[in-house]
Write a protein that holds these residues in place. Structure first.
Motif, PDB file in Angstrom:
ATOM      1  N   SER A 227      54.054  37.650  40.367  1.00 48.72           N
ATOM      2  CA  SER A 227      53.517  38.657  39.444  1.00 48.72           C
ATOM      3  C   SER A 227      52.336  38.090  38.674  1.00 48.72           C
ATOM      4  CB  SER A 227      54.605  39.112  38.466  1.00 48.72           C
ATOM      5  OG  SER A 227      54.064  39.892  37.430  1.00 48.72           O
ATOM      6  N   LEU A 228      51.206  38.773  38.741  1.00 49.61           N
ATOM      7  CA  LEU A 228      50.049  38.384  37.946  1.00 49.61           C
ATOM      8  C   LEU A 228      50.304  38.571  36.461  1.00 49.61           C
ATOM      9  CD1 LEU A 228      47.310  40.022  40.192  1.00 49.61           C
ATOM     10  CD2 LEU A 228      47.686  37.576  39.899  1.00 49.61           C
ATOM     11  N   ALA A 229      51.133  39.555  36.103  1.00 52.76           N
ATOM     12  CA  ALA A 229      51.465  39.789  34.700  1.00 52.76           C
ATOM     13  C   ALA A 229      52.238  38.611  34.125  1.00 52.76           C
ATOM     14  CB  ALA A 229      52.265  41.077  34.567  1.00 52.76           C
ATOM     15  N   ARG A 232      49.780  35.758  33.471  1.00 56.04           N
ATOM     16  CA  ARG A 232      49.010  35.935  32.234  1.00 56.04           C
ATOM     17  C   ARG A 232      49.877  35.688  30.997  1.00 56.04           C
ATOM     18  NH1 ARG A 232      46.309  39.917  35.566  1.00 56.04           N
ATOM     19  NH2 ARG A 232      47.927  41.473  35.162  1.00 56.04           N
ATOM     20  N   THR A 279      44.369  35.896  45.462  1.00 51.30           N
ATOM     21  CA  THR A 279      44.246  36.677  44.234  1.00 51.30           C
ATOM     22  C   THR A 279      44.874  35.932  43.058  1.00 51.30           C
ATOM     23  OG1 THR A 279      44.314  38.746  45.479  1.00 51.30           O
ATOM     24  CG2 THR A 279      44.835  38.871  43.137  1.00 51.30           C
ATOM     25  N   GLU A 283      42.871  34.617  39.697  1.00 51.52           N
ATOM     26  CA  GLU A 283      43.295  34.978  38.342  1.00 51.52           C
ATOM     27  C   GLU A 283      43.515  33.729  37.485  1.00 51.52           C
ATOM     28  OE1 GLU A 283      44.304  37.781  35.280  1.00 51.52           O
ATOM     29  OE2 GLU A 283      43.002  37.683  37.033  1.00 51.52           O
ATOM     30  N   LEU A 430      38.991  40.913  36.322  1.00 47.85           N
ATOM     31  CA  LEU A 430      40.442  40.951  36.118  1.00 47.85           C
ATOM     32  C   LEU A 430      41.113  41.473  37.381  1.00 47.85           C
ATOM     33  CD1 LEU A 430      42.926  40.777  34.199  1.00 47.85           C
ATOM     34  CD2 LEU A 430      42.450  43.158  33.590  1.00 47.85           C
ATOM     35  N   TYR A 431      42.145  40.799  37.826  1.00 43.87           N
ATOM     36  CA  TYR A 431      42.864  41.196  39.037  1.00 43.87           C
ATOM     37  C   TYR A 431      44.179  41.860  38.654  1.00 43.87           C
ATOM     38  CZ  TYR A 431      39.494  38.394  41.602  1.00 43.87           C
ATOM     39  OH  TYR A 431      38.324  37.896  42.140  1.00 43.87           O
ATOM     40  N   GLU A 432      44.441  43.031  39.235  1.00 44.56           N
ATOM     41  CA  GLU A 432      45.626  43.812  38.907  1.00 44.56           C
ATOM     42  C   GLU A 432      46.480  44.127  40.136  1.00 44.56           C
ATOM     43  OE1 GLU A 432      46.637  44.439  36.046  1.00 44.56           O
ATOM     44  OE2 GLU A 432      44.952  44.352  34.669  1.00 44.56           O
ATOM     45  N   GLU A 433      46.231  43.445  41.247  1.00 50.25           N
ATOM     46  CA  GLU A 433      46.925  43.764  42.479  1.00 50.25           C
ATOM     47  C   GLU A 433      48.410  43.417  42.410  1.00 50.25           C
ATOM     48  OE1 GLU A 433      44.117  42.317  42.261  1.00 50.25           O
ATOM     49  OE2 GLU A 433      42.637  43.300  43.562  1.00 50.25           O
ATOM     50  N   TRP A 434      49.205  44.103  43.228  1.00 49.37           N
ATOM     51  CA  TRP A 434      50.612  43.780  43.427  1.00 49.37           C
ATOM     52  C   TRP A 434      50.762  43.207  44.833  1.00 49.37           C
ATOM     53  CZ3 TRP A 434      54.225  44.158  39.610  1.00 49.37           C
ATOM     54  CH2 TRP A 434      53.861  44.905  38.484  1.00 49.37           C
TER      55      TRP A 434
END
Length: 451
Positions: A227-229, A232, A279, A283, A430-434
Motif C-alpha cells: 500500500s502506498l498509503a 506515506r 511505482t 513514491e 504523487l502516485y496513487e495506484e493500487w
C-alpha cells in the motif's frame, strides 16, 4: 634529494646526503620487524646505497667505501684519531638520517599504531561514523552497556531498520512495524544519548552535541502491506529508508534473493521488480526516503539501480567474489559497477563471512576491492573486525586513504546520498495506484473487499 611525503598526521623532513668513507651498519631503531614498510621507504636512497633488513628484522644502512685520495700508510696516532672522527661522523649521519626517514621508521610498532589511532579518533570527531543495519541489544532498555559499546566503537550515527518477520506478510505485518517504530522511539528517549533524526543536517547537529544519531527505516517491503498509503504514513512517523526486500521474503511486487534450493516460489509472484514495484520506488523517491536494495534478487537489483531517480543504498553487504556467506548480502561485481551511474552506496559488513570471522587484512582487501570496482564515492561501513578505529588506523597506512577518502568511507558518502534524496523531495508526481488484484488474489491477504 627530494623529500619523502608522509601521511596527513606526519611531518616532512628533507633527507640528508652524506658520503660514508667505510662500510658500516647503523641501527636506526628497534622492534620494527612487524611493520610493513611502504614502497617509497624500501626504495629509499640513491646510487649504490640500499636500505635493507638483516635477518633479525632490523634495517641497516650499507655504505660502500669511497675511493680515498690520501695514502693508506699513516702514522698510528693519526690513524687512530681519524678512526674516532669517522666513527663520530657515522653516528651523526645516522641521527640525521633518522630525522629524515618517515615516521613509520622512527617509531616502534606499538607507538606507530597509537599515532594512527589518535589520528582516526580526531577524524571521527569531525565526521560521524555511520553504521548501516544496526540492531539494538536485547537488553538496551535495562542495561546501558549497549550504548557504551557504541561510544567505545566511535559510532556517531546508525541506520536502524525496524524488522518484521516475513511470516507476518498478508497478516499483521503493518501493525508489527507500527509497534516497532513506537518501541524505537521509546528506546531512544530512555537512553538520553540517542536521538532519532530525519535529515542529514539533523544527523550532523546530533553528532556535534555528542549524541548518537538514529536514522530509522523499515526492514522489508512486506511490512508496507502493498500500500502506498501505508508507505506515506510510515514516512510521517519518521522512517527515512525502506529495505524493499528482506532475505527470502518476496512480496507481490519485488523478488527477494533466494539462498535455499528447496525454497518454494509461488506461481504468481514476480521474479523481478514489477510495475507496481517501480511505482513504490518512485513514491519513496518523491517522499525523500532512501531505497535499500541489498536483499533483492540480482535481476531486481539491476532494475532498481537503473529505475530509481535517486541514489540507492545497499546495507549489510559484501562483494560476492570475496564472501558468499548467509549473514550478509552478497553483491555481484556487475551490480557494484552500476553504483557510479546511480550514485548509490554499499555499506560493507566486514565482521564475519558466514561463521568465519574476517581479519583486519581481509577487511582492508574487501574495502580496496570495492573501491576499485565501484569507486571511493560509493563505499561505507556496516561492521568491522575488532573495532572501526583499528580497521581505519590500518587502512590509513595506505597513502590512497587520506583524510578526504576516509571521511567519505566512514559516513560522508551516506550523508551525500541523504542530501541528494532530500533535494528530490516533492519534485516527482504523487502516485496513487493500487496493486493489481490478480497479483494478490491467490494469497491469504487480509484486506476488506473493495467496492
Amino acid at each position: 634529494m627530494n623529500p619523502v611525503p608522509n601521511r596527513d598526521f606526519m611531518e616532512v623532513h628533507p633527507l640528508h646526503q652524506h658520503q660514508p668513507h667505510c662500510k658500516q651498519q647503523c641501527f636506526v631503531f628497534t622492534e620494527i620487524a612487524d611493520i610493513e614498510l611502504p614502497a617509497e621507504i624500501t626504495k629509499f636512497g640513491g646510487g649504490n646505497e640500499k636500505l635493507r633488513c638483516s635477518n633479525g628484522g632490523l634495517p641497516t644502512y650499507n655504505c660502500k667505501k669511497d675511493s680515498c685520495s690520501e695514502s693508506s700508510v699513516e702514522r698510528p696516532g693519526r690513524s687512530r684519531g681519524r678512526k674516532i672522527l669517522i666513527g663520530v661522523c657515522l653516528v651523526l649521519v645516522c641521527i640525521a638520517m633518522a630525522g629524515g626517514i618517515p615516521l613509520a621508521l622512527q617509531l616502534r610498532s606499538s607507538s606507530l599504531l597509537e599515532a594512527r589511532l589518535a589520528f582516526i579518533r580526531r577524524l571521527l570527531t569531525e565526521s560521524p561514523l555511520i553504521e548501516g543495519s544496526w540492531k539494538p541489544p536485547s537488553d538496551i532498555k535495562t542495561n546501558s552497556s549497549g550504548m557504551a559499546d557504541i561510544r567505545q566503537n566511535h559510532i556517531g550515527a546508525v541506520l536502524w531498520p525496524i524488522a518484521v518477520h516475513c511470516g507476518a506478510q498478508y497478516l499483521d505485518a503493518v501493525q508489527l512495524v507500527l509497534e516497532g517504530i513506537d518501541e524505537a522511539k521509546r528506546i531512544t528517549a530512555a537512553t538520553n544519548s540517542m536521538h532519532i533524526v530525519e535529515s542529514a543536517d539533523e544527523m550532523e547537529q546530533t553528532h556535534i552535541r555528542g549524541e548518537v544519531a538514529v536514522l530509522m527505516g523499515i526492514g522489508g517491503g512486506h511490512a508496507l502491506g502493498t500500500s502506498l498509503a501505508v508507505l506515506r504514513s510510515i514516512y510521517l512517523l519518521g522512517a527515512r529508508f525502506v529495505s524493499i526486500a528482506s532475505l527470502e521474503c518476496t512480496t507481490p511486487w519485488a523478488a527477494a534473493a533466494i539462498r535455499r534450493r528447496d525454497y518454494l516460489i509461488e506461481e504468481n509472484v514476480t521474479n523481478s521488480l514489477n510495475e507496481f514495484g517501480k511505482t513504490m520506488l518512485y513514491e519513496m523517491n518523491r517522499l525523500g526516503m532512501l531505497v535499500e536494495i541489498s536483499q533483492l534478487s540480482e535481476t531486481a537489483m539491476v532494475i532498481a539501480l537503473r529505475t530509481a531517480k535517486a541514489p540507492v543504498l545497499l546495507m549489510n553487504a559484501a562483494p560476492l567474489s570475496l564472501c558468499n556467506g548467509t549473514n550478509v548480502a552478497s553483491i555481484p561485481d556487475h551490480v557494484l559497477s552500476l553504483l557510479p551511474e546511480n550514485g548509490g552506496v554499499i555499506l560493507l559488513n566486514l565482521e564475519r563471512c558466514g561463521d568465519r570471522p574476517i581479519s583486519v587484512r581481509e577487511a582492508i582487501l574487501a574495502i580496496n576491492y570495492v573501491r576499485k570496482v565501484a569507486g571511493v564515492d560509493h563505499i561505507g561501513l556496516g561492521g568491522a573486525p575488532k573495532s572501526y578505529a583499528l580497521l581505519l588506523a590500518e587502512l590509513a597506512r595506505d597513502r590512497v586513504w587520506g583524510n578526504a577518502a576516509i571521511k567519505k568511507l566512514v559516513g560522508g558518502n551516506v550523508m551525500r546520498i541523504l542530501r541528494e534524496i532530500e533535494a528530490l523531495k516533492n519534485r516527482l508526481p504523487l502516485y496513487e495506484e493500487w496493486i493489481p488484484h490478480e497479483s494478490i488474489e491467490s494469497n491469504s491477504y487480509c484486506r476488506y473487499p473493495e467496492s
